[in-house]
Design a protein around this motif. Structure first.
Motif, PDB file in Angstrom:
ATOM      1  N   ALA A  35      39.739  48.097  35.873  1.00 54.36           N
ATOM      2  CA  ALA A  35      39.923  46.933  35.105  1.00 54.36           C
ATOM      3  C   ALA A  35      41.390  46.662  34.587  1.00 54.36           C
ATOM      4  O   ALA A  35      42.091  45.737  34.513  1.00 54.36           O
ATOM      5  CB  ALA A  35      38.941  46.578  33.960  1.00 54.36           C
ATOM      6  N   CYS A  36      41.869  47.891  33.732  1.00 53.51           N
ATOM      7  CA  CYS A  36      43.283  47.682  33.353  1.00 53.51           C
ATOM      8  C   CYS A  36      44.303  47.749  34.338  1.00 53.51           C
ATOM      9  O   CYS A  36      45.213  47.038  34.052  1.00 53.51           O
ATOM     10  CB  CYS A  36      43.450  49.135  32.644  1.00 53.51           C
ATOM     11  SG  CYS A  36      44.629  49.197  31.255  1.00 53.51           S
ATOM     12  N   ALA A  37      43.983  48.574  35.481  1.00 54.25           N
ATOM     13  CA  ALA A  37      44.931  48.106  36.694  1.00 54.25           C
ATOM     14  C   ALA A  37      45.233  46.756  36.935  1.00 54.25           C
ATOM     15  O   ALA A  37      46.210  46.340  37.443  1.00 54.25           O
ATOM     16  CB  ALA A  37      44.776  49.172  37.739  1.00 54.25           C
ATOM     17  N   SER A  38      43.820  46.132  37.206  1.00 58.34           N
ATOM     18  CA  SER A  38      43.936  44.627  37.501  1.00 58.34           C
ATOM     19  C   SER A  38      44.542  43.958  36.801  1.00 58.34           C
ATOM     20  O   SER A  38      45.221  42.994  37.027  1.00 58.34           O
ATOM     21  CB  SER A  38      42.428  44.348  37.824  1.00 58.34           C
ATOM     22  OG  SER A  38      41.785  45.128  38.854  1.00 58.34           O
ATOM     23  N   PHE A  39      44.195  44.264  35.494  1.00 54.55           N
ATOM     24  CA  PHE A  39      45.177  43.326  34.500  1.00 54.55           C
ATOM     25  C   PHE A  39      46.602  43.541  34.515  1.00 54.55           C
ATOM     26  O   PHE A  39      47.463  42.608  34.432  1.00 54.55           O
ATOM     27  CB  PHE A  39      44.835  43.599  32.985  1.00 54.55           C
ATOM     28  CG  PHE A  39      45.508  42.822  31.971  1.00 54.55           C
ATOM     29  CD1 PHE A  39      44.947  41.941  31.506  1.00 54.55           C
ATOM     30  CD2 PHE A  39      46.743  43.619  31.358  1.00 54.55           C
ATOM     31  CE1 PHE A  39      45.684  41.122  30.485  1.00 54.55           C
ATOM     32  CE2 PHE A  39      47.169  42.932  30.321  1.00 54.55           C
ATOM     33  CZ  PHE A  39      46.903  41.564  29.988  1.00 54.55           C
ATOM     34  N   GLY A  40      47.137  44.706  34.814  1.00 50.33           N
ATOM     35  CA  GLY A  40      48.617  45.041  35.111  1.00 50.33           C
ATOM     36  C   GLY A  40      49.006  44.448  35.978  1.00 50.33           C
ATOM     37  O   GLY A  40      50.247  43.581  36.175  1.00 50.33           O
ATOM     38  N   LEU A  41      48.316  44.331  37.014  1.00 51.49           N
ATOM     39  CA  LEU A  41      48.728  43.670  38.488  1.00 51.49           C
ATOM     40  C   LEU A  41      48.808  42.068  38.039  1.00 51.49           C
ATOM     41  O   LEU A  41      50.102  41.541  38.747  1.00 51.49           O
ATOM     42  CB  LEU A  41      47.960  44.199  39.556  1.00 51.49           C
ATOM     43  CG  LEU A  41      48.293  43.439  41.073  1.00 51.49           C
ATOM     44  CD1 LEU A  41      49.490  43.922  41.418  1.00 51.49           C
ATOM     45  CD2 LEU A  41      47.041  43.794  41.960  1.00 51.49           C
ATOM     46  N   ARG A  42      47.921  41.626  37.434  1.00 53.72           N
ATOM     47  CA  ARG A  42      48.181  40.180  37.461  1.00 53.72           C
ATOM     48  C   ARG A  42      49.264  39.910  36.318  1.00 53.72           C
ATOM     49  O   ARG A  42      49.982  38.771  36.654  1.00 53.72           O
ATOM     50  CB  ARG A  42      46.616  39.712  36.742  1.00 53.72           C
ATOM     51  CG  ARG A  42      45.564  39.673  37.373  1.00 53.72           C
ATOM     52  CD  ARG A  42      44.334  38.750  36.726  1.00 53.72           C
ATOM     53  NE  ARG A  42      44.052  39.317  35.874  1.00 53.72           N
ATOM     54  CZ  ARG A  42      43.044  40.090  35.505  1.00 53.72           C
ATOM     55  NH1 ARG A  42      42.441  40.632  36.577  1.00 53.72           N
ATOM     56  NH2 ARG A  42      42.708  40.612  34.380  1.00 53.72           N
ATOM     57  N   ALA A  43      49.598  40.618  35.264  1.00 54.35           N
ATOM     58  CA  ALA A  43      50.552  40.476  34.492  1.00 54.35           C
ATOM     59  C   ALA A  43      51.822  40.558  35.282  1.00 54.35           C
ATOM     60  O   ALA A  43      52.871  39.880  35.224  1.00 54.35           O
ATOM     61  CB  ALA A  43      50.811  41.547  33.389  1.00 54.35           C
ATOM     62  N   ILE A  44      52.098  41.488  36.161  1.00 55.61           N
ATOM     63  CA  ILE A  44      53.317  41.729  37.193  1.00 55.61           C
ATOM     64  C   ILE A  44      53.401  40.546  37.825  1.00 55.61           C
ATOM     65  O   ILE A  44      54.567  39.988  38.098  1.00 55.61           O
ATOM     66  CB  ILE A  44      53.231  42.804  37.830  1.00 55.61           C
ATOM     67  CG1 ILE A  44      53.099  44.172  37.054  1.00 55.61           C
ATOM     68  CG2 ILE A  44      54.266  43.028  38.791  1.00 55.61           C
ATOM     69  CD1 ILE A  44      53.161  45.599  37.577  1.00 55.61           C
ATOM     70  N   LYS A  45      52.405  40.012  38.609  1.00 53.25           N
ATOM     71  CA  LYS A  45      52.715  38.646  39.526  1.00 53.25           C
ATOM     72  C   LYS A  45      52.851  37.584  38.645  1.00 53.25           C
ATOM     73  O   LYS A  45      53.576  36.787  39.123  1.00 53.25           O
ATOM     74  CB  LYS A  45      51.378  38.595  40.375  1.00 53.25           C
ATOM     75  CG  LYS A  45      51.015  39.619  41.133  1.00 53.25           C
ATOM     76  CD  LYS A  45      49.676  39.418  41.909  1.00 53.25           C
ATOM     77  CE  LYS A  45      49.499  40.605  43.210  1.00 53.25           C
ATOM     78  NZ  LYS A  45      48.172  40.169  43.803  1.00 53.25           N
TER      79      LYS A  45
END
Length: 262
Positions: A35-45
């Motif tokens: 979940a934390c990695a998915s949040f980070g990926l959305r923030a990068i995009k």
């Protein structure tokens, strides 16, 4: 005017029922590496700099957050040549750099793991209990409301009778399971959770068997000239559907709560 008022009340009850089903079905956000990695990926995009620790990363250790940030950056960069990959990773890493600096180091990984595993289990247990209470309330309305309606219109329909045994057995098993679920929520014992899961499954089977008792009965004699009978039938159908949805969500939450406590 009275049919309009009755329709408004039924619409409000149906809306509240649907809202409760959605609230029960909505899974809380649990902190986890994925979940934390998915949040980070959305923030990068979205090219957003993370300024606060999100709920998806709250409770994770510093090492786990660093690992999640690395996963997010790798997924954002994708397959690239080494030089280009480094450049993109450095560019995307600035969006998540504040997240790493804001997470304090944990004394031990075991402490971090225990602190993040208990709240989800408790949330699942109490959510299952709340949904079970709502399911029981709707079931009581079906059981006693149908009997009252038959008694009220006994001159137009067949003589009113007591609720069938299968419906009473369904109610008894469901209430027994509810009591065990309350004990499970208080004690957290996995054995009680699995017992409640078995009883809610048995209650669901008896509920499917008793569904036929709530189907509209054929009218004996001339058809009714007013719309009250059809309005009751429509209300009954929507209530049965809501009861079934609540029961399905309750069964899922009880099983997940039992698994999380095991």
């Amino acid at each position: 005017m009275r049919p309009v008022v009755r329709g408004a009340i039924r619409g409000a009850l149906l809306t509240a029922l649907v809202g409760f089903v959605v609230a029960c079905a909505a899974a809380p956000v649990h902190p986890s590496l994925r979940a934390c990695a998915s949040f980070g990926l959305r923030a990068i995009k979205r090219h957003e700099v993370v300024s606060v620790v999100p709920p998806a990363c709250a409770g994770l250790t510093k090492a786990q957050v660093n690992q999640a940030v690395g996963i997010a950056i790798r997924e954002a960069v994708g397959p690239q040549p080494k030089a280009a990959g480094r450049h993109l990773a450095f560019r995307d890493g600035r969006y998540l750099a504040p997240l790493v600096s804001r997470v304090p180091p944990s004394p031990s990984a075991a402490v971090g793991t225990s602190s993040t595993s208990k709240p989800p289990a408790a949330q699942l247990t109490w959510s299952a209990l709340a949904c079970w209470f709502a399911t029981a309330a709707v079931g009581a309305y079906l059981l006693f409301g149908q009997s009252w309606h038959r008694h009220r219109h006994r001159r137009d329909r067949r003589p009113a009778t007591a609720p069938p045994r299968v419906a009473l057995a369904h109610a008894a098993v469901a209430l027994t399971g509810l009591a065990i679920c309350i004990a499970f929520a208080i004690t957290g014992a996995a054995a009680l959770g699995w017992t409640a899961a078995a009883l809610v499954a048995a209650a669901a089977g008896l509920g499917m068997a008793s569904l036929v008792t709530f189907l509209p009965e054929p009218v004996v004699g001339p058809p009714r000239s007013d719309r009250e009978g059809s309005g009751w039938t429509r209300s009954l159908v929507f209530t049965v559907i809501g009861h079934g949805l609540l029961a399905t969500v309750t069964m899922l939450l009880v099983v997940l709560a039992a698994i999380s406590r095991s």
